[in-house]
Design a protein around this motif. Structure first.
Motif, mmCIF file in Angstrom:
data_model
loop_
_atom_site.group_PDB
_atom_site.id
_atom_site.type_symbol
_atom_site.label_atom_id
_atom_site.label_comp_id
_atom_site.label_asym_id
_atom_site.label_seq_id
_atom_site.Cartn_x
_atom_site.Cartn_y
_atom_site.Cartn_z
ATOM 1 N N GLY A 106 56.526 88.279 40.494
ATOM 2 C CA GLY A 106 56.702 87.589 39.219
ATOM 3 C C GLY A 106 57.682 86.445 39.355
ATOM 4 O O GLY A 106 58.856 86.664 39.667
ATOM 5 N N GLN A 109 60.779 84.058 34.114
ATOM 6 C CA GLN A 109 62.231 83.929 33.928
ATOM 7 C C GLN A 109 62.981 85.073 34.615
ATOM 8 O O GLN A 109 64.048 84.852 35.205
ATOM 9 C CB GLN A 109 62.577 83.863 32.436
ATOM 10 C CG GLN A 109 62.188 85.095 31.640
ATOM 11 C CD GLN A 109 62.289 84.873 30.139
ATOM 12 O OE1 GLN A 109 62.016 83.776 29.656
ATOM 13 N NE2 GLN A 109 62.655 85.900 29.395
ATOM 14 N N SER A 110 62.432 86.294 34.579
ATOM 15 C CA SER A 110 63.160 87.422 35.174
ATOM 16 C C SER A 110 63.191 87.304 36.687
ATOM 17 O O SER A 110 64.260 87.384 37.311
ATOM 18 C CB SER A 110 62.511 88.756 34.790
ATOM 19 O OG SER A 110 62.424 88.890 33.409
ATOM 20 N N ASP A 130 53.843 85.007 42.891
ATOM 21 C CA ASP A 130 53.247 85.008 41.550
ATOM 22 C C ASP A 130 51.772 84.679 41.662
ATOM 23 O O ASP A 130 51.397 83.757 42.393
ATOM 24 C CB ASP A 130 53.954 84.007 40.629
ATOM 25 C CG ASP A 130 53.677 84.315 39.170
ATOM 26 O OD1 ASP A 130 52.495 84.324 38.779
ATOM 27 O OD2 ASP A 130 54.631 84.583 38.422
ATOM 28 N N GLN A 131 50.969 85.410 40.918
ATOM 29 C CA GLN A 131 49.523 85.183 40.980
ATOM 30 C C GLN A 131 49.110 83.885 40.282
ATOM 31 O O GLN A 131 48.008 83.387 40.489
ATOM 32 C CB GLN A 131 48.787 86.359 40.345
ATOM 33 C CG GLN A 131 49.079 86.532 38.859
ATOM 34 C CD GLN A 131 48.592 87.867 38.319
ATOM 35 O OE1 GLN A 131 48.116 88.715 39.065
ATOM 36 N NE2 GLN A 131 48.741 88.076 37.024
ATOM 37 N N GLY A 138 54.784 82.919 34.062
ATOM 38 C CA GLY A 138 55.403 83.265 32.774
ATOM 39 C C GLY A 138 54.437 83.013 31.639
ATOM 40 O O GLY A 138 53.254 82.726 31.852
ATOM 41 N N ILE A 139 54.979 83.114 30.429
ATOM 42 C CA ILE A 139 54.083 83.079 29.262
ATOM 43 C C ILE A 139 54.217 81.820 28.423
ATOM 44 O O ILE A 139 53.422 81.588 27.529
ATOM 45 C CB ILE A 139 54.372 84.276 28.333
ATOM 46 C CG1 ILE A 139 55.804 84.196 27.784
ATOM 47 C CG2 ILE A 139 54.137 85.601 29.043
ATOM 48 C CD1 ILE A 139 56.033 85.064 26.559
ATOM 49 N N MET A 146 54.197 80.487 19.492
ATOM 50 C CA MET A 146 55.093 80.138 18.390
ATOM 51 C C MET A 146 55.752 78.787 18.667
ATOM 52 O O MET A 146 55.778 78.339 19.810
ATOM 53 C CB MET A 146 56.158 81.226 18.210
ATOM 54 C CG MET A 146 57.082 81.407 19.385
ATOM 55 S SD MET A 146 56.304 82.327 20.735
ATOM 56 C CE MET A 146 57.760 82.947 21.552
ATOM 57 N N ARG A 150 61.796 83.640 19.357
ATOM 58 C CA ARG A 150 62.113 84.551 18.249
ATOM 59 C C ARG A 150 63.572 84.980 18.285
ATOM 60 O O ARG A 150 64.103 85.491 17.315
ATOM 61 C CB ARG A 150 61.206 85.779 18.327
ATOM 62 C CG ARG A 150 59.737 85.393 18.150
ATOM 63 C CD ARG A 150 58.801 86.500 18.567
ATOM 64 N NE ARG A 150 57.427 86.014 18.570
ATOM 65 C CZ ARG A 150 56.445 86.553 19.269
ATOM 66 N NH1 ARG A 150 56.690 87.626 20.003
ATOM 67 N NH2 ARG A 150 55.235 86.060 19.221
ATOM 68 N N THR A 151 64.185 84.820 19.421
ATOM 69 C CA THR A 151 65.563 85.278 19.613
ATOM 70 C C THR A 151 66.551 84.159 19.254
ATOM 71 O O THR A 151 66.208 82.985 19.322
ATOM 72 C CB THR A 151 65.745 85.684 21.080
ATOM 73 O OG1 THR A 151 64.898 84.873 21.888
ATOM 74 C CG2 THR A 151 65.365 87.117 21.303
ATOM 75 N N THR A 210 49.474 84.122 44.572
ATOM 76 C CA THR A 210 49.592 85.279 45.467
ATOM 77 C C THR A 210 49.763 86.526 44.605
ATOM 78 O O THR A 210 50.731 86.636 43.856
ATOM 79 C CB THR A 210 50.795 85.105 46.408
ATOM 80 O OG1 THR A 210 50.613 83.879 47.113
ATOM 81 C CG2 THR A 210 50.914 86.255 47.382
ATOM 82 N N LEU A 212 49.872 90.728 43.992
ATOM 83 C CA LEU A 212 50.076 92.069 44.544
ATOM 84 C C LEU A 212 48.924 92.948 44.080
ATOM 85 O O LEU A 212 48.686 93.104 42.878
ATOM 86 C CB LEU A 212 51.401 92.647 44.038
ATOM 87 C CG LEU A 212 51.637 94.120 44.396
ATOM 88 C CD1 LEU A 212 51.835 94.291 45.901
ATOM 89 C CD2 LEU A 212 52.839 94.662 43.640
ATOM 90 N N GLY A 245 56.271 91.214 34.053
ATOM 91 C CA GLY A 245 55.980 90.879 32.665
ATOM 92 C C GLY A 245 55.507 92.021 31.787
ATOM 93 O O GLY A 245 55.296 93.149 32.224
ATOM 94 N N GLY A 491 62.812 92.356 30.081
ATOM 95 C CA GLY A 491 62.046 91.146 30.395
ATOM 96 C C GLY A 491 62.427 90.025 29.451
ATOM 97 O O GLY A 491 62.350 88.857 29.798
ATOM 98 N N ASP A 492 62.869 90.387 28.237
ATOM 99 C CA ASP A 492 63.215 89.335 27.279
ATOM 100 C C ASP A 492 64.621 88.797 27.569
ATOM 101 O O ASP A 492 65.321 89.270 28.471
ATOM 102 C CB ASP A 492 63.063 89.836 25.831
ATOM 103 C CG ASP A 492 64.018 90.959 25.501
ATOM 104 O OD1 ASP A 492 64.798 91.356 26.385
ATOM 105 O OD2 ASP A 492 63.983 91.439 24.359
ATOM 106 N N ILE A 493 65.040 87.810 26.802
ATOM 107 C CA ILE A 493 66.303 87.129 27.119
ATOM 108 C C ILE A 493 67.510 88.080 27.043
ATOM 109 O O ILE A 493 68.339 88.088 27.957
ATOM 110 C CB ILE A 493 66.488 85.871 26.241
ATOM 111 C CG1 ILE A 493 65.334 84.896 26.528
ATOM 112 C CG2 ILE A 493 67.829 85.192 26.520
ATOM 113 C CD1 ILE A 493 65.227 83.748 25.546
#
Ligand SMILES: Cc1cc2nc3c(=O)[nH]c(=O)nc-3n(C[C@H](O)[C@H](O)[C@H](O)COP(=O)(O)OP(=O)(O)OC[C@H]3O[C@@H](n4cnc5c(N)ncnc54)[C@H](O)[C@@H]3O)c2cc1C
Length: 548
Positions: A106, A109-110, A130-131, A138-139, A146, A150-151, A210, A212, A245, A491-493
C-alpha cells in the motif's frame, strides 16, 4: 459545475462549492506549485525542526504569485533538509538470501508515512508496493467524492512530530496563513496534492502496478507471491506491513440482493462509478452514510433525474453540539490517541460496539450538497426487498411500493472478515481473533466483532494456537481490521498517531534479531589498546616514586 435542471432553487445561493473547498491556488496552476516544491528530496528531517520563517507574511492565497509560493516552499524544504541532517545509516544486519527487511503493501497515506518512519529509524531495504497506477494510489483522486475531508483540519497527521512536514505547513507556504484559517476543512484534492508532495520530499519510492496475491510462510520468513504488470514472481521478506486500505480486510460490504444481480446493475461506492452514464436516469442508493451521500451528490451533479436513498434507520445523524449525556471521561482526548491500544479489552470491545450500533454522522455540507437538488429523495426506515432485474431495470419492493432503478449504488461500507481476503487465504485460520481471546459480558455479544483479529501492540497478528505460526508476528496489520484492537478506525488521519508505535515495533524486532552475540563477545574480550599520549604528554606527572 453546470447547474442542473433539478437543482432546488433555494439552495443555489446557500450551497455553492465554498472557495475554501476548491483545491488551493485554483486560480493558478496548483500542480505546478506542488511540483516546484517537490523537486527537492529531503534526506531526513528532525522531529524538532520548527517551521521556517518565510520571506514575510502574505495576506491571502490570491496575493501569492505561483513562482513566489513555489520558491518559498523550495526554500523552506531546503532549510528543513539542512537542519535535519542525513537519514541514519541502515543498521539492520543483513540476512542472507532474503530480498527485503520490510515490504509495505500500500502506497497510500499510511504506507508512505510508515516507510518514512522506518527510514528515519535507520531501517533499510524497505520496499513499498502498490497495485495502482502511479498517481492513483490511495482513495483521494478515485473513490473519495466529497469536497472536503470529514476530519478537522487541525488534526496531527503524517508529519510524525515534524511540523515542517504537516499539511498546514505545506498549505500555508503555498497559500498564506489566512487561507488556512479560512478553510472549513481540508479540501480533498489539496490533501491528495499534499500527499504527493509528502511522498516526494521524504523520498519514498513506491513500486506501482505490483499486487500482493498470496503470503506463504517459510519458517519465520514470508514468501510474497506478487504480480507485476502481468508477470508473477516470489520475493522474500522478514517483515510485512499491510497498509492496504479500508477495502482490504474483507472487502466492500455488498448486500446479498445486489450480489445476485448482474454486475453492471449496481456499483459499490468503493469502486469507480460511471456517473456520466447516470445522466437522466433514476438511481437507487442503499445506505445513508457519508459515502452514500457523496455518491448521491455526484450522481445528481452529473445529471441523474432522481436519486432515491434508502436508510434502514429512522434518521440521519450529523454533527451537533455535544449532548448532555456525558461520555466516559477517557473518550475524545485528541493528543493521547496512540494510547487507545492500552485500554482494557472490555473498553476496546465496548468502543467497537458503540461504533457498530450508533449511526455515524454525515458532514452537514454533504447533506446540503444533495439537498440542492429537487430530484433527491430520502426514504427513512426503508429497505429493498424482492430485488430483481426486469427489462434492464432493477425492480424492488420498498414499503409496499414497487420501484424501478436504472442503477443502484451500494453505500454500505466495508466488511471485516480476513477469511475472505485473497492474500490471506493460506494463513487466516492461524490468526488469533477476538472471539478466541475475549469473552464479552452478557448482552454484549457481536458476531462481527468476534472475527476481528486480536492484534499485538505493534499491530502484529498473533497466532491462534500457543505453538506454531510464529511467522504471524512478522505481519503487521495496519488496515481497518485493526480498528477493534486499537480502539479507533485504522488508516484514517487520527490513526497516524500510531505510526511511531508500528515503526518502533518493527525496528525493535529487527534490532533484537540483528544482535551479533559472537561479535559482542569478541569485542568485550579484545585487549584495550591505549592511544598515543602525544596530545597531553607534556602535562603528565608521574608519581615521584615512579619518576625516581
Ligand atoms: C470514501 C472515504 C472517505 C474518507 N474520508 C476520510 C476523511 O475525511 N478523514 C480521514 O481521516 N479518513 C478518511 N477516510 C479513511 C482513510 O483516511 C482513508 O481510507 C485513507 O485512504 C486510508 O489510507 P491508507 O493508506 O491506509 O489506505 P488507502 O489510501 O486505501 O491505500 C491503500 C493502498 O493499498 C493498495 N493495495 C491494496 N491491496 C493491495 C494488494 N493486494 N497489493 C498491492 N497494493 C494493494 C491500494 O491500491 C491502495 O493504493 C475515508 C475513507 C473513505 C473510504
Amino acid at each position: 459545475m453546470a447547474e442542473k435542471s433539478n437543482r432546488a432553487p433555494e439552495f443555489d445561493q446557500r450551497t455553492p462549492i465554498p472557495e475554501s473547498c476548491q483545491a488551493p491556488n485554483s486560480k493558478i496552476d496548483r500542480r505546478g506549485f506542488f511540483r516546484g516544491g517537490a523537486m527537492l528530496t529531503i534526506s531526513g528531517l528532525s522531529a524538532t525542526a520548527g517551521l521556517a520563517q518565510t520571506n514575510g507574511p502574505r495576506d491571502s492565497a490570491t496575493e501569492a504569485e505561483p513562482a513566489d509560493a513555489s520558491e518559498q516552499l523550495e526554500a523552506q524544504t531546503q532549510r528543513a533538509r539542512r537542519w535535519a541532517g542525513r537519514d541514519p545509516a541502515d543498521w539492520v544486519r543483513a540476512r542472507t538470501g532474503v530480498d527485503h527487511n520490510v515490504v509495505i503493501v500500500g502506497g497510500g497515506q499510511s504506507g508512505t508515512a510508515i516507510a518514512y518512519g522506518l527510514k528515519r529509524k535507520g531501517v533499510g531495504h524497505v520496499e513499498v508496493i502498490d497495485q495502482a497506477e502511479p498517481g492513483q494510489a490511495g482513495i483521494w483522486r478515485t473513490i473519495a467524492r466529497m469536497h472536503q475531508l470529514r476530519t478537522p483540519k487541525t488534526l496531527a497527521g503524517l508529519e510524525q512530530d515534524n511540523p515542517m512536514l504537516s499539511f498546514r505547513a505545506w498549505y500555508e507556504t503555498l497559500n498564506g496563513p489566512d487561507a488556512f484559517d479560512s478553510l472549513d476543512r481540508i479540501p480533498r484534492l489539496a490533501w491528495a496534492d499534499y500527499l504527493d508532495w509528502f511522498q516526494q520530499v521524504t523520498g519514498i519510492a513506491v513500486r506501482y502496478r505490483t499486487r500482493l496475491l498470496e503470503i506463504e510462510p517459510q519458517g519465520d520468513l514470508l514468501r510474497l507471491h506478487l504480480e507485476s504488470e502481468g508477470v508473477r514472481r516470489v520475493e522474500t521478506t522478514r517483515k510485512l506491513v499491510l497498509a492496504n486500505g479500508y477495502a482490504s480486510a474483507g472487502g466492500p460490504n455488498v448486500p446479498g440482493f445486489l450480489r445476485a444481480l448482474p454486475s453492471d446493475a449496481w456499483t459499490h461506492t468503493a469502486s469507480p462509478i460511471r456517473f456520466d452514464a447516470l445522466a437522466g436516469k433514476v438511481v437507487g442508493v442503499v445506505g445513508a452514510g457519508s459515502s452514500a451521500f457523496d455518491a448521491a451528490a455526484v450522481a445528481l451533479e452529473s445529471g441523474a433525474a432522481e436519486v432515491h436513498m434508502f436508510n434502514r434507520r429512522a434518521y440521519v445523524d450529523y454533527p451537533r453540539p455535544p449532548s448532555q449525556t456525558s461520555a466516559p471521561s477517557d473518550r475524545g482526548h485528541s493528543n493521547v490517541r496512540e494510547m487507545t491500544y492500552e485500554l482494557p479489552d472490555t473498553v476496546r470491545w465496548r468502543n467497537f460496539l458503540l461504533r457498530d450500533r450508533r449511526v455515524a454522522s454525515v458532514p452537514s455540507d454533504s447533506i446540503q450538497r444533495v439537498m440542492a437538488f429537487e430530484g433527491f429523495r430520502l426514504h427513512l426506515e426503508s429497505s429493498l426487498s424482492d430485488v430483481a432485474l426486469a427489462d434492464g431495470k432493477v425492480v424492488a419492493r420498498v414499503a409496499g411500493d414497487t420501484r424501478r432503478f436504472d442503477h443502484v449504488i451500494a453505500g454500505t461500507g466495508y466488511r471485516i472478515d480476513l477469511a475472505t481476503q485473497p492474500e490471506l487465504a493460506g494463513i487466516h485460520e492461524s490468526i488469533a481473533l477476538w472471539g478466541d481471546r475475549y469473552r464479552p459480558e452478557t448482552g454484549e455479544d457481536s458476531a462481527a466483532g468476534s472475527i476481528h483479529p486480536y492484534l499485538g501492540a505493534g499491530f502484529q497478528f498473533l497466532p491462534r494456537e500457543v505453538t506454531g505460526a510464529d511467522y504471524l508476528r512478522n505481519i503487521h496489520c495496519f488496515n481497518l481490521s485493526a480498528s477493534l484492537s486499537f480502539g479507533k478506525p485504522v488508516g484514517d488521519i487520527p490513526s497516524a498517531a500510531d505510526h511511531p508505535r508500528l515503526v518502533s515495533a518493527i525496528a525493535r524486532d529487527l534490532y533484537v534479531e540483528s544482535v551479533d552475540t559472537a561479535a559482542h563477545q569478541r569485542f568485550i574480550n579484545a585487549p584495550v589498546v591505549p592511544p598515543d599520549p602525544a596530545p597531553y604528554q607534556r602535562a603528565i606527572q608521574r608519581p615521584a616514586r615512579e619518576a625516581a
